[in-house]
Motif scaffolding. Structure first.
Motif, PDB file in Angstrom:
ATOM      1  N   LEU A 124     -33.785  11.406 -16.886  1.00 50.18           N
ATOM      2  CA  LEU A 124     -33.230  12.995 -17.015  1.00 50.18           C
ATOM      3  C   LEU A 124     -31.836  13.071 -16.701  1.00 50.18           C
ATOM      4  CD1 LEU A 124     -36.250  14.943 -15.707  1.00 50.18           C
ATOM      5  CD2 LEU A 124     -35.821  14.421 -18.049  1.00 50.18           C
ATOM      6  N   ARG A 125     -31.411  12.218 -15.564  1.00 52.93           N
ATOM      7  CA  ARG A 125     -30.002  12.184 -15.239  1.00 52.93           C
ATOM      8  C   ARG A 125     -29.077  11.653 -16.434  1.00 52.93           C
ATOM      9  NH1 ARG A 125     -29.205  14.498 -10.411  1.00 52.93           N
ATOM     10  NH2 ARG A 125     -31.222  14.341  -8.900  1.00 52.93           N
ATOM     11  N   GLU A 126     -29.717  10.481 -17.077  1.00 52.14           N
ATOM     12  CA  GLU A 126     -28.973   9.936 -17.948  1.00 52.14           C
ATOM     13  C   GLU A 126     -28.968  10.922 -19.293  1.00 52.14           C
ATOM     14  OE1 GLU A 126     -26.978   7.515 -17.749  1.00 52.14           O
ATOM     15  OE2 GLU A 126     -27.286   6.186 -19.486  1.00 52.14           O
ATOM     16  N   PHE A 127     -30.055  11.377 -19.441  1.00 50.16           N
ATOM     17  CA  PHE A 127     -29.699  12.576 -20.641  1.00 50.16           C
ATOM     18  C   PHE A 127     -28.806  13.647 -20.510  1.00 50.16           C
ATOM     19  CE2 PHE A 127     -34.791  11.647 -21.017  1.00 50.16           C
ATOM     20  CZ  PHE A 127     -34.542  10.496 -21.346  1.00 50.16           C
ATOM     21  N   TRP A 128     -28.947  13.964 -19.222  1.00 53.71           N
ATOM     22  CA  TRP A 128     -27.709  15.015 -19.024  1.00 53.71           C
ATOM     23  C   TRP A 128     -26.429  14.566 -19.291  1.00 53.71           C
ATOM     24  CZ3 TRP A 128     -27.346  19.745 -15.767  1.00 53.71           C
ATOM     25  CH2 TRP A 128     -25.938  19.990 -15.206  1.00 53.71           C
ATOM     26  N   ARG A 129     -26.257  13.116 -18.614  1.00 48.71           N
ATOM     27  CA  ARG A 129     -24.781  12.407 -18.926  1.00 48.71           C
ATOM     28  C   ARG A 129     -24.469  12.537 -20.363  1.00 48.71           C
ATOM     29  NH1 ARG A 129     -22.625   7.800 -20.471  1.00 48.71           N
ATOM     30  NH2 ARG A 129     -24.618   6.805 -20.736  1.00 48.71           N
ATOM     31  N   VAL A 130     -25.183  12.304 -21.296  1.00 47.03           N
ATOM     32  CA  VAL A 130     -24.727  11.990 -22.749  1.00 47.03           C
ATOM     33  C   VAL A 130     -24.914  13.427 -23.331  1.00 47.03           C
ATOM     34  CG1 VAL A 130     -25.494   9.588 -22.699  1.00 47.03           C
ATOM     35  CG2 VAL A 130     -27.058  11.364 -23.618  1.00 47.03           C
ATOM     36  N   LEU A 131     -25.498  14.405 -22.957  1.00 44.70           N
ATOM     37  CA  LEU A 131     -25.516  15.649 -23.667  1.00 44.70           C
ATOM     38  C   LEU A 131     -24.124  16.244 -23.210  1.00 44.70           C
ATOM     39  CD1 LEU A 131     -28.750  17.625 -22.573  1.00 44.70           C
ATOM     40  CD2 LEU A 131     -27.900  17.458 -24.806  1.00 44.70           C
ATOM     41  N   ARG A 132     -23.478  17.052 -24.354  1.00 46.14           N
ATOM     42  CA  ARG A 132     -22.658  17.976 -24.138  1.00 46.14           C
ATOM     43  C   ARG A 132     -22.668  19.153 -23.096  1.00 46.14           C
ATOM     44  NH1 ARG A 132     -22.722  22.432 -26.331  1.00 46.14           N
ATOM     45  NH2 ARG A 132     -23.927  22.699 -28.629  1.00 46.14           N
ATOM     46  N   PRO A 133     -21.728  19.714 -22.374  1.00 46.68           N
ATOM     47  CA  PRO A 133     -22.081  20.867 -21.630  1.00 46.68           C
ATOM     48  C   PRO A 133     -22.659  22.007 -22.549  1.00 46.68           C
ATOM     49  CG  PRO A 133     -20.276  20.036 -20.742  1.00 46.68           C
ATOM     50  CD  PRO A 133     -20.564  19.124 -21.850  1.00 46.68           C
ATOM     51  N   GLY A 134     -23.758  22.724 -22.492  1.00 48.65           N
ATOM     52  CA  GLY A 134     -24.208  23.576 -23.605  1.00 48.65           C
ATOM     53  C   GLY A 134     -25.111  22.885 -24.299  1.00 48.65           C
ATOM     54  N   GLY A 135     -25.244  21.564 -24.217  1.00 54.36           N
ATOM     55  CA  GLY A 135     -26.277  21.015 -25.026  1.00 54.36           C
ATOM     56  C   GLY A 135     -27.723  21.200 -24.721  1.00 54.36           C
ATOM     57  N   THR A 136     -28.803  20.868 -25.442  1.00 52.40           N
ATOM     58  CA  THR A 136     -30.190  21.021 -25.099  1.00 52.40           C
ATOM     59  C   THR A 136     -31.086  19.800 -25.160  1.00 52.40           C
ATOM     60  OG1 THR A 136     -29.827  23.071 -26.519  1.00 52.40           O
ATOM     61  CG2 THR A 136     -32.413  22.174 -26.090  1.00 52.40           C
ATOM     62  N   LEU A 137     -31.852  19.886 -23.905  1.00 48.95           N
ATOM     63  CA  LEU A 137     -32.667  18.444 -24.007  1.00 48.95           C
ATOM     64  C   LEU A 137     -34.144  19.237 -24.354  1.00 48.95           C
ATOM     65  CD1 LEU A 137     -33.621  15.775 -22.512  1.00 48.95           C
ATOM     66  CD2 LEU A 137     -34.222  17.037 -20.596  1.00 48.95           C
ATOM     67  N   ALA A 138     -34.941  18.442 -24.955  1.00 49.88           N
ATOM     68  CA  ALA A 138     -36.353  18.975 -25.595  1.00 49.88           C
ATOM     69  C   ALA A 138     -37.230  17.505 -24.913  1.00 49.88           C
ATOM     70  CB  ALA A 138     -36.429  18.941 -26.892  1.00 49.88           C
ATOM     71  N   VAL A 139     -38.212  17.935 -24.136  1.00 45.54           N
ATOM     72  CA  VAL A 139     -39.121  16.703 -23.482  1.00 45.54           C
ATOM     73  C   VAL A 139     -40.571  16.989 -24.102  1.00 45.54           C
ATOM     74  CG1 VAL A 139     -40.259  15.350 -21.847  1.00 45.54           C
ATOM     75  CG2 VAL A 139     -37.609  16.301 -21.686  1.00 45.54           C
ATOM     76  N   LEU A 140     -41.160  16.075 -24.962  1.00 46.27           N
ATOM     77  CA  LEU A 140     -42.664  16.353 -25.502  1.00 46.27           C
ATOM     78  C   LEU A 140     -43.283  15.357 -24.978  1.00 46.27           C
ATOM     79  CD1 LEU A 140     -44.658  17.552 -27.410  1.00 46.27           C
ATOM     80  CD2 LEU A 140     -43.919  15.878 -29.232  1.00 46.27           C
ATOM     81  N   GLU A 141     -44.364  15.614 -24.105  1.00 47.77           N
ATOM     82  CA  GLU A 141     -45.059  14.719 -23.351  1.00 47.77           C
ATOM     83  C   GLU A 141     -46.565  15.382 -23.086  1.00 47.77           C
ATOM     84  OE1 GLU A 141     -45.809  11.727 -22.411  1.00 47.77           O
ATOM     85  OE2 GLU A 141     -43.866  11.108 -21.918  1.00 47.77           O
ATOM     86  N   PHE A 142     -47.248  14.087 -22.659  1.00 53.88           N
ATOM     87  CA  PHE A 142     -48.502  14.583 -22.237  1.00 53.88           C
ATOM     88  C   PHE A 142     -48.467  15.529 -21.030  1.00 53.88           C
ATOM     89  CE2 PHE A 142     -49.987  11.030 -25.033  1.00 53.88           C
ATOM     90  CZ  PHE A 142     -50.698  11.593 -25.923  1.00 53.88           C
ATOM     91  N   SER A 143     -49.448  16.208 -20.941  1.00 59.00           N
ATOM     92  CA  SER A 143     -49.297  17.070 -19.667  1.00 59.00           C
ATOM     93  C   SER A 143     -50.677  17.362 -18.821  1.00 59.00           C
ATOM     94  CB  SER A 143     -48.722  18.299 -19.949  1.00 59.00           C
ATOM     95  OG  SER A 143     -48.125  18.939 -18.826  1.00 59.00           O
ATOM     96  N   ARG A 144     -50.850  18.429 -18.505  1.00 59.82           N
ATOM     97  CA  ARG A 144     -52.288  18.720 -17.763  1.00 59.82           C
ATOM     98  C   ARG A 144     -53.127  19.808 -18.498  1.00 59.82           C
ATOM     99  NH1 ARG A 144     -50.361  15.296 -15.704  1.00 59.82           N
ATOM    100  NH2 ARG A 144     -50.348  14.606 -13.301  1.00 59.82           N
TER     101      ARG A 144
END
Ligand SMILES: C[S@@+](CC[C@H](N)C(=O)[O-])C[C@H]1O[C@@H](n2cnc3c(N)ncnc32)[C@H](O)[C@@H]1O
Length: 223
Positions: A124-144
């Motif tokens: 997640l920290r690495e995704f933060w690094r390559v995102l521009r400020p204001g950019g969006t992260l989406a995580v699709l993953e199995f959950s509960r």
């Protein structure tokens, strides 16, 4: 492990989920639509055979790069893109050491990949690094699953039925035993949202999909 199941990966995804995986990926595109304009750059990490990268490219104007560390998966992704008339870059690389400068992307996505990283937090920290400020992260993953009766039924399917069918069709039962094991070790919806906030992401939201079998988390790197 992923190289060993690559050839049957798509077939098993669609079979074992009754095609629900396709709907989940379409929902990611819908959720991100306002961030996926022309002149935006999107990175799909752990792209596998390219289904989410292609859904993003076909459902919006953003330019998409797919990245994965498993060459057989990338070869299938490239072939699939070619048959659909799309020339997406599919790059071999490690999600924990992305080969991109800081703040390169407007959007970073990862579908069913975060759970597999040696460190979820480092990813997640690495995704933060390559995102521009204001950019969006989406995580699709199995959950509960969040409905008690449904949870027990799903657990039976996920831990007893799925490894057998997955093992028979792919020839690698281990990979389909690893799936429920890895999900049980992965943070649930609330814990993943809390981790995103701890890292510094803002506007952290999630939506349960199919009774919480999966969840779609979105978050923004503050401007
Ligand atoms: C379950 S598949 C998901 C593929 C695809 N995103 C999808 O939605 O079908 C997980 C993928 O994560 C990739 N992967 C796991 N760890 C990785 C890492 N450290 N760096 C890059 N790719 C990784 C695997 O090679 C595999 O293709």
């Amino acid at each position: 492990m992923f190289a060993g199941i690559a050839a049957r990966y798509d077939l098993l995804n669609h079979l074992l989920s009754g095609n629900t995986d396709r709907r989940w990926r379409r929902l990611v595109v819908e959720r991100l639509r306002s961030s996926l304009g022309a002149h935006t750059r999107t990175l799909d990490v752990a792209c596998g055979t390219g289904d989410l990268a292609l859904a993003l490219a076909e459902g919006s104007e953003t330019s998409v790069t797919g990245l994965d560390f498993c060459r057989p998966m990338l070869e299938l992704a490239a072939r699939k893109a070619e048959t659909r008339g799309r020339a997406l870059p599919f790059i071999e690389g490690d999600a924990l050491h992305l080969p991109f400068a800081d703040a390169t992307f407007d959007v970073v996505t990862i579908a069913f990949g975060l759970r597999n990283l040696a460190s979820v937090e480092a990813g997640l920290r690495e995704f933060w690094r390559v995102l521009r400020p204001g950019g969006t992260l989406a995580v699709l993953e199995f959950s509960r699953p969040n409905v008690p009766g449904f949870r027990a039924l799903f657990q039976f399917y996920f831990t007893r039925v799925l490894p057998r069918v997955g093992g028979l069709v792919s020839g690698s039962r281990g990979a389909y035993e690893y799936l429920p094991d890895s999900v049980s070790r992965f943070p649930d919806q609330k814990r993943l949202a809390a981790l995103l906030r701890e890292i510094g992401f803002a506007q952290v939201e999630y939506r349960n999909l199919t009774g919480g079998i999966a969840a779609l988390h979105t978050a923004t790197r503050p401007a």
